[in-house]
Scaffold this motif. Sequence first.
Motif, PDB file in Angstrom:
ATOM      1  N   ILE A   9      19.710   5.762  36.598  1.00 25.20           N
ATOM      2  CA  ILE A   9      19.602   4.964  35.367  1.00 25.20           C
ATOM      3  C   ILE A   9      18.465   5.557  34.534  1.00 25.20           C
ATOM      4  N   ILE A  10      18.759   5.822  33.255  1.00 21.76           N
ATOM      5  CA  ILE A  10      17.695   6.256  32.341  1.00 21.76           C
ATOM      6  C   ILE A  10      17.534   5.170  31.276  1.00 21.76           C
ATOM      7  N   ASN A  11      16.360   4.571  31.235  1.00 22.79           N
ATOM      8  CA  ASN A  11      16.064   3.585  30.197  1.00 22.79           C
ATOM      9  C   ASN A  11      15.277   4.263  29.083  1.00 22.79           C
ATOM     10  N   VAL A  12      15.686   3.991  27.845  1.00 22.94           N
ATOM     11  CA  VAL A  12      15.031   4.655  26.710  1.00 22.94           C
ATOM     12  C   VAL A  12      13.943   3.738  26.158  1.00 22.94           C
ATOM     13  N   ALA A  13      12.688   4.154  26.332  1.00 23.39           N
ATOM     14  CA  ALA A  13      11.548   3.428  25.748  1.00 23.39           C
ATOM     15  C   ALA A  13      11.143   4.206  24.502  1.00 23.39           C
ATOM     16  N   SER A  14       9.917   4.706  24.466  1.00 24.46           N
ATOM     17  CA  SER A  14       9.378   5.415  23.303  1.00 24.46           C
ATOM     18  C   SER A  14       7.949   5.785  23.663  1.00 24.46           C
ATOM     19  N   MET A  15       7.362   6.662  22.866  1.00 24.54           N
ATOM     20  CA  MET A  15       5.917   6.870  22.980  1.00 24.54           C
ATOM     21  C   MET A  15       5.192   5.546  22.680  1.00 24.54           C
ATOM     22  N   ALA A  16       5.871   4.675  21.916  1.00 21.23           N
ATOM     23  CA  ALA A  16       5.316   3.345  21.651  1.00 21.23           C
ATOM     24  C   ALA A  16       5.388   2.449  22.886  1.00 21.23           C
ATOM     25  N   GLY A  17       5.899   2.959  23.991  1.00 18.96           N
ATOM     26  CA  GLY A  17       5.829   2.263  25.282  1.00 18.96           C
ATOM     27  C   GLY A  17       4.577   2.655  26.040  1.00 18.96           C
ATOM     28  N   LEU A  18       3.801   3.587  25.458  1.00 15.69           N
ATOM     29  CA  LEU A  18       2.596   4.098  26.125  1.00 15.69           C
ATOM     30  C   LEU A  18       1.345   3.865  25.283  1.00 15.69           C
ATOM     31  N   GLY A  19       1.543   3.569  24.004  1.00 19.53           N
ATOM     32  CA  GLY A  19       0.414   3.339  23.096  1.00 19.53           C
ATOM     33  C   GLY A  19       0.920   2.582  21.893  1.00 19.53           C
ATOM     34  N   PRO A  20       0.017   2.068  21.050  1.00 20.48           N
ATOM     35  CA  PRO A  20       0.439   1.164  19.982  1.00 20.48           C
ATOM     36  C   PRO A  20       0.985   1.841  18.719  1.00 20.48           C
ATOM     37  N   LEU A  21       2.098   1.314  18.233  1.00 20.65           N
ATOM     38  CA  LEU A  21       2.610   1.680  16.905  1.00 20.65           C
ATOM     39  C   LEU A  21       2.280   0.492  16.006  1.00 20.65           C
ATOM     40  N   LEU A  22       1.264   0.653  15.124  1.00 18.93           N
ATOM     41  CA  LEU A  22       0.666  -0.515  14.461  1.00 18.93           C
ATOM     42  C   LEU A  22       1.584  -1.226  13.475  1.00 18.93           C
ATOM     43  N   THR A  23       2.567  -0.530  12.934  1.00 16.03           N
ATOM     44  CA  THR A  23       3.498  -1.220  12.022  1.00 16.03           C
ATOM     45  C   THR A  23       4.512  -2.049  12.807  1.00 16.03           C
ATOM     46  N   ALA A  24       4.487  -1.968  14.123  1.00 12.30           N
ATOM     47  CA  ALA A  24       5.536  -2.625  14.906  1.00 12.30           C
ATOM     48  C   ALA A  24       5.017  -3.116  16.267  1.00 12.30           C
ATOM     49  N   PRO A  25       4.184  -4.163  16.253  1.00 14.30           N
ATOM     50  CA  PRO A  25       3.645  -4.665  17.529  1.00 14.30           C
ATOM     51  C   PRO A  25       4.710  -5.192  18.495  1.00 14.30           C
ATOM     52  N   ILE A  26       5.732  -5.839  17.966  1.00 12.10           N
ATOM     53  CA  ILE A  26       6.766  -6.366  18.880  1.00 12.10           C
ATOM     54  C   ILE A  26       7.586  -5.210  19.460  1.00 12.10           C
ATOM     55  N   TYR A  27       7.949  -4.252  18.609  1.00  7.61           N
ATOM     56  CA  TYR A  27       8.630  -3.037  19.093  1.00  7.61           C
ATOM     57  C   TYR A  27       7.785  -2.401  20.201  1.00  7.61           C
ATOM     58  N   THR A  28       6.463  -2.276  19.933  1.00  6.07           N
ATOM     59  CA  THR A  28       5.547  -1.700  20.919  1.00  6.07           C
ATOM     60  C   THR A  28       5.612  -2.486  22.233  1.00  6.07           C
ATOM     61  N   ALA A  29       5.589  -3.819  22.114  1.00 11.24           N
ATOM     62  CA  ALA A  29       5.610  -4.664  23.323  1.00 11.24           C
ATOM     63  C   ALA A  29       6.906  -4.469  24.097  1.00 11.24           C
ATOM     64  N   THR A  30       8.034  -4.396  23.376  1.00 13.09           N
ATOM     65  CA  THR A  30       9.316  -4.232  24.096  1.00 13.09           C
ATOM     66  C   THR A  30       9.346  -2.904  24.832  1.00 13.09           C
ATOM     67  N   LYS A  31       8.796  -1.854  24.214  1.00  6.29           N
ATOM     68  CA  LYS A  31       8.858  -0.524  24.825  1.00  6.29           C
ATOM     69  C   LYS A  31       7.896  -0.436  26.015  1.00  6.29           C
ATOM     70  N   HIS A  32       6.706  -1.097  25.909  1.00  8.55           N
ATOM     71  CA  HIS A  32       5.831  -1.191  27.093  1.00  8.55           C
ATOM     72  C   HIS A  32       6.576  -1.949  28.204  1.00  8.55           C
ATOM     73  N   GLY A  33       7.319  -2.990  27.806  1.00 12.18           N
ATOM     74  CA  GLY A  33       8.097  -3.759  28.780  1.00 12.18           C
ATOM     75  C   GLY A  33       9.140  -2.898  29.475  1.00 12.18           C
ATOM     76  N   VAL A  34       9.801  -2.047  28.709  1.00 10.45           N
ATOM     77  CA  VAL A  34      10.832  -1.172  29.301  1.00 10.45           C
ATOM     78  C   VAL A  34      10.191  -0.202  30.303  1.00 10.45           C
ATOM     79  N   VAL A  35       9.005   0.316  29.957  1.00  9.15           N
ATOM     80  CA  VAL A  35       8.322   1.241  30.883  1.00  9.15           C
ATOM     81  C   VAL A  35       7.957   0.498  32.177  1.00  9.15           C
ATOM     82  N   GLY A  36       7.332  -0.692  32.045  1.00 10.93           N
ATOM     83  CA  GLY A  36       6.896  -1.437  33.229  1.00 10.93           C
ATOM     84  C   GLY A  36       8.072  -1.872  34.085  1.00 10.93           C
ATOM     85  N   PHE A  37       9.104  -2.387  33.445  1.00  8.62           N
ATOM     86  CA  PHE A  37      10.292  -2.854  34.180  1.00  8.62           C
ATOM     87  C   PHE A  37      10.957  -1.693  34.931  1.00  8.62           C
ATOM     88  N   SER A  38      11.078  -0.562  34.258  1.00  5.75           N
ATOM     89  CA  SER A  38      11.771   0.588  34.884  1.00  5.75           C
ATOM     90  C   SER A  38      10.989   1.100  36.086  1.00  5.75           C
TER      91      SER A  38
END
Length: 270
Positions: free
Chosen positions: A133-162
């Motif tokens: 299984i490959i889950n697609v997060a983002s570099m925003a799963g590793l550090g903050p993208l300031l225009t998109a805090p919720i996007y950032t949170a979801t991508k951190h969530g995808v990294v942690g969950f995976s």
Amino acid sequence: MALHGKVALVTGAVQGLGKGFSEILLQKGAKVALLDINESGGKDLKAAFDKEYGPDRTLFLTCTVESEEQLKDAFQKTVETFGGLDIVCNNAGIIDETNWEKCVSINLNGVVRGTYLALKHMKKENRGQGGVIINVASMAGLGPLLTAPIYTATKHGVVGFSRAMADVSRLCDYGVRINVLCPAFVQTAILSSLGSEGTTGQFAGLRGVAEKLLEQFGVLEVSEVAKNFLKLVTDESRNGEALLVQKEGASYVTFPQVASQLPSILAPSL
Ligand SMILES: NC(=O)C1=CN([C@@H]2O[C@H](COP(=O)(O)OP(=O)(O)OC[C@H]3O[C@@H](n4cnc5c(N)ncnc54)[C@H](O)[C@@H]3O)[C@@H](O)[C@H]2O)C=CC1
Ligand SMILES: CCCCCC(=O)/C=C/C=C\C/C=C\C/C=C\CCCC(=O)O
């Protein structure tokens, strides 16, 4: 892992990265179920893939990852049509800070749903044949993208969950590898959201910060990310890895080793 004859399922497959991942799997001989909410785009893409790779190599299924029922039916249809399932890519994602619950619903809940369904079909204890299984997060799963805090949170969530699910899979011997892909900026439609009021809402004023990040990191082509996606799929030594893909190259992320401080009964083989 050789891909000839393997069966893959990709969410958000009609354009951008999902299309690139689907195409590289087809080039390597896999069959691919293409899942997306965009029905007309999906039909057009299937027609194009039919011409290039033959009519029996893909299946297009209209499906939103927000619906448990639609996703469950799409997995079932894939297995019935192609006779199994070996590779799942949970890729569908959006940026929407104005309707942030939808962003969580697609980017995080959709990945959880897709991962659980993939395991249901692939894990050995259910008589599955294992897989990846490959889950697609983002570099925003590793550090903050300031225009998109919720996007950032979801991508951190995808990294942690995976990462957590990869350890579960290893400990419970599911026979399924789970890895997460973290690209920097890629030339796709989502990039136009960088500072747009419609998607970044109250954070649109910070677009200058995001543009600086864009200048610093540059913009990847879909094909560069797809090559690295393929590495994560095929390298059987990789489980629980986060692969950061940037212009200058790709690297596996090193996380703090907190697991080594856990009692060994909780993490005997980590
Ligand atoms: N383009 C970029 O700079 C980066 C993108 N990503 C991630 O890559 C993934 C793919 O994004 P892109 O290809 O760039 O975007 P895109 O907007 O070009 O493609 C997204 C695809 O997902 C589909 N989709 C949207 N909502 C859906 C839903 N509820 N159910 C099923 N399909 C749905 C869309 O119809 C579209 O075909 C996303 O998870 C995104 O967060 C990660 C890092 C960088
Ligand atoms: C709004 C467009 C977003 C496009 C999709 C996406 O996920 C792209 C992300 C790319 C990179 C930026 C994300 C987060 C920044 C992370 C870390 C910054 C660290 C800066 C530093 O310390 O060097």
